[in-house]
Write an enzyme that holds these catalytic residues in place. Structure first.
Site, PDB file in Angstrom:
ATOM      1  N   LYS A 154       0.730  -1.273   0.056  1.00 20.34           N
ATOM      2  CA  LYS A 154      -0.132  -0.027   0.228  1.00 20.34           C
ATOM      3  C   LYS A 154       0.889   1.385   0.026  1.00 20.34           C
ATOM      4  O   LYS A 154       1.766   1.204   0.714  1.00 20.34           O
ATOM      5  CB  LYS A 154      -0.944  -0.082   1.356  1.00 20.34           C
TER       6      LYS A 154
ATOM      7  N   SER B 100      -9.493   1.926   3.167  1.00 19.75           N
ATOM      8  CA  SER B 100      -8.576   2.571   2.137  1.00 19.75           C
ATOM      9  C   SER B 100      -7.632   1.753   1.423  1.00 19.75           C
ATOM     10  O   SER B 100      -6.901   2.263   0.379  1.00 19.75           O
ATOM     11  CB  SER B 100      -7.873   3.692   2.797  1.00 19.75           C
TER      12      SER B 100
ATOM     13  N   SER C  23      -9.385  -0.437   7.428  1.00 23.70           N
ATOM     14  CA  SER C  23      -8.587  -0.297   6.024  1.00 23.70           C
ATOM     15  C   SER C  23      -8.302  -1.555   5.429  1.00 23.70           C
ATOM     16  O   SER C  23      -7.916  -1.629   4.414  1.00 23.70           O
ATOM     17  CB  SER C  23      -7.958   0.758   5.742  1.00 23.70           C
TER      18      SER C  23
HETATM   19  N1  GLN Z   1     -12.689   4.359   6.472  1.00 22.01           N
HETATM   20  C1  GLN Z   1     -12.095   4.804   7.848  1.00 22.01           C
HETATM   21  C2  GLN Z   1     -11.850   6.047   7.730  1.00 22.01           C
HETATM   22  O1  GLN Z   1     -11.929   6.933   6.936  1.00 22.01           O
HETATM   23  C3  GLN Z   1     -11.105   4.047   8.398  1.00 22.01           C
HETATM   24  C4  GLN Z   1      -9.636   4.186   7.391  1.00 22.01           C
HETATM   25  C5  GLN Z   1      -8.434   3.361   7.702  1.00 22.01           C
HETATM   26  O2  GLN Z   1      -8.699   2.165   8.369  1.00 22.01           O
HETATM   27  N2  GLN Z   1      -7.343   3.909   7.266  1.00 22.01           N
HETATM   28  O3  GLN Z   1     -10.989   6.741   8.557  1.00 22.01           O
END
Ligand code: GLN
Length: 500
Positions: A78, A153, A177
């Site tokens: 990532k 994400s 994420s």
């Molecule tokens: N979707 C959540 C956010 O937008 C979690 C994102 C993540 O785990 N990086 O913060």
């Protein structure tokens, strides 16, 4: 045999028996990427030359009689994790041309184990989002249906593994994420206990919540990857000193007598009926395997989302203060003075969601509001953690859905931040509590994969992996692959071809 379809453990067997070479395997993955990534768009940066060079070195090491836990295994990373010499964009314009001079600890460890790095995968900007639509560059498509999001994400990593564009991948999980995109793409994703894996070299979003975790085709691969990346690191003061067990030893299909709790709050309003059906069936499979199942309660679950959206943005507002155009990446030209340079850099460098989080976080931390928002959220965070502590006195693991819905359409939630935030309603609590949780495929709803979430106490990765493995061995879901036929025509079909 299509080499790109192999799992990591299958590929390792073939490599160790010298039936394939790391160069052949890496080339097969790079060809696969050329074939499908125009449609999937999982990768931001491809590293074909260095990947082939690493593969050549891996073959050489093997010829010299050396082995490594992942010697010759091609992986994706990532794009929020630093890999020396390659761009690390975080899906943001502000870091578009940033090339870190050093490796994250996880990369260093994977390198030592002999892994090959294919490239860096797409992400919502600074990992803020649940669909990759917040990436400053492009949206990744779900391999099961290209008109849908892969989740986020870590959507690029999840799509890459699901579409056989990498044998495994690293993601980061601040509120879901790793697990939510794993669920939406029909693969296995693990968020380790806070402190289990070093965060050194992971670009910080919310430092008290972030963890790096593996995304894989099956549970065995997850155990293999975790074993390599876990462990204490002097460069991350929050990493635990606890010894790293051989997680593959935990993979026994026997779960008779294990106590499994089902929090009733995880089946609340908003869950898609087909998701609930698949998850309830999965729980029945665990019962048939001899586990003792009982309903339980995590009473503060409904506060996880508001608590997370105070704490995570508060930490983000501080962490992202460093992007001012002086040291990193993008710097606005033609500014009259330093203040205008800061303003313009951040105005043009950050996307809308990142700005929203910075504003939310700055507000929650500001004098006069700190007690009402940030401090209150920290107190509720403790209550959420205590819910889990109580549950784990009674149960070995907890199970429920990973995400309330299957993959949604691209564009469906992007205009409504709250709807997007709700996609992580079942995953945020584990980050707030600092515990571990894994998502694995447990069926389909409307032809799209559904994920089962299995969570355990802090440092409970072994028991979580064991339950996941038992379930995986008893069910066929991990062997299904997206067909990827006629991608551009937006057609998709479930390919029943067995992976092994
Ligand atoms: N979707 C959540 C956010 O937008 C979690 C994102 C993540 O785990 N990086 O913060």
């Amino acid at each position: 045999m299509k080499l790109y379809e192999l799992t990591i453990h299958e590929a390792l067997n073939l490599l160790r028996r010298r039936e394939i070479s790391a160069v052949e395997l890496t080339q097969a993955l790079l060809d696969r990427i050329v074939d499908v990534d125009n449609d999937i768009k999982a990768y931001i940066t491809l590293l074909p030359e260095t990947a082939l060079e690493e593969a050549r070195l891996a073959d050489e090491r093997r010829r010299e009689g050396m082995d490594g836990a992942l010697l010759g295994i091609p992986l994706a990373v990532k794009d929020v994790i630093c890999l020396a010499g390659a761009p690390t964009t975080c899906g943001s314009r502000i870091l578009e041309n940033f090339i870190p001079p050093y490796d994250a600890t996880v990369i260093e460890r994977l390198h030592q184990a002999g892994a090959v790095f294919l490239g860096k995968t797409n992400t919502d900007e600074f990992a803020m989002g649940s669909s990759t639509e917040n990436s400053a560059f492009f949206t990744t498509h779900n391999p099961w249906d290209p008109s849908r999001v892969p989740g986020g994400s870590s959507g690029g990593s999840a799509a890459a593994v699901s579409a056989d564009e990498a044998l495994g991948a690293l993601g980061s999980d601040t509120g879901g994420s790793v697990r939510q995109p794993a669920s939406l793409c029909g693969i296995v994703g693990l968020k380790p206990t806070y402190g289990r894996v070093s965060r050194y070299g992971l670009v910080a979003f919310a430092s008290s919540l972030d963890q790096i975790g593996p995304l894989c085709k099956d549970v065995t691969d997850c155990a293999l990857l975790l074993h390599v990346i876990a462990g204490h690191d002097a460069r991350d003061s929050t990493s635990w000193h606890a010894p790293v067990p051989d997680y593959t030893q935990a993979l026994r299909s026997e779960i008779k007598g294990l106590r499994i709790g089902v929090p009733r709050e995880y089946f609340a309003a908003g869950i898609q009926p087909g998701v609930e059906t698949a998850v309830r069936k999965a729980i029945q499979v665990l019962a048939d395997l001899g586990a003792e199942i009982a309903e339980t309660s995590l009473p503060h679950t409904e506060y996880a989302l508001p608590t997370y959206y105070l704490i995570a943005p508060a930490e983000a507002s501080a962490n992202l203060a460093r992007y001012d155009g002086v040291k990193y990446g993008y710097a606005a030209a033609d500014a009259a003075d330093i203040w205008e340079a800061y303003r313009k850099t951040r105005q043009h460098g950050f996307g809308a969601e990142v700005k929203r989080r910075i504003m939310l976080g700055t507000y929650a931390l500001s004098a006069g509001y700190y007690d009402a928002y940030y401090l209150k959220a920290q107190k509720v965070r403790t209550l959420i953690k205590q819910d889990f502590d109580r549950a784990f006195q009674q149960f070995d693991v907890l199970v429920g859905p990973t995400s309330p819905t299957v993959a949604f359409k691209i564009g469906e939630k992007i205009a409504d931040p709250l709807q997007m935030y709700l996609s992580d309603i079942f995953t945020l609590g584990h980050n707030l509590a600092g515990i571990c949780a894994l998502s694995l495929p447990c069926g389909f709803c409307d032809g799209l994969p559904v994920g089962l979430q299995i969570s355990g106490p802090a440092m409970g990765e072994e028991i979580v992996l064991r339950v996941a493995y038992a379930y995986e061995q008893a069910t066929p879901w991990h062997t299904y692959k997206p067909a990827l036929r006629n991608l551009s025509q937006n057609e998709y079909q479930m390919d029943k071809e067995h992976r092994r």
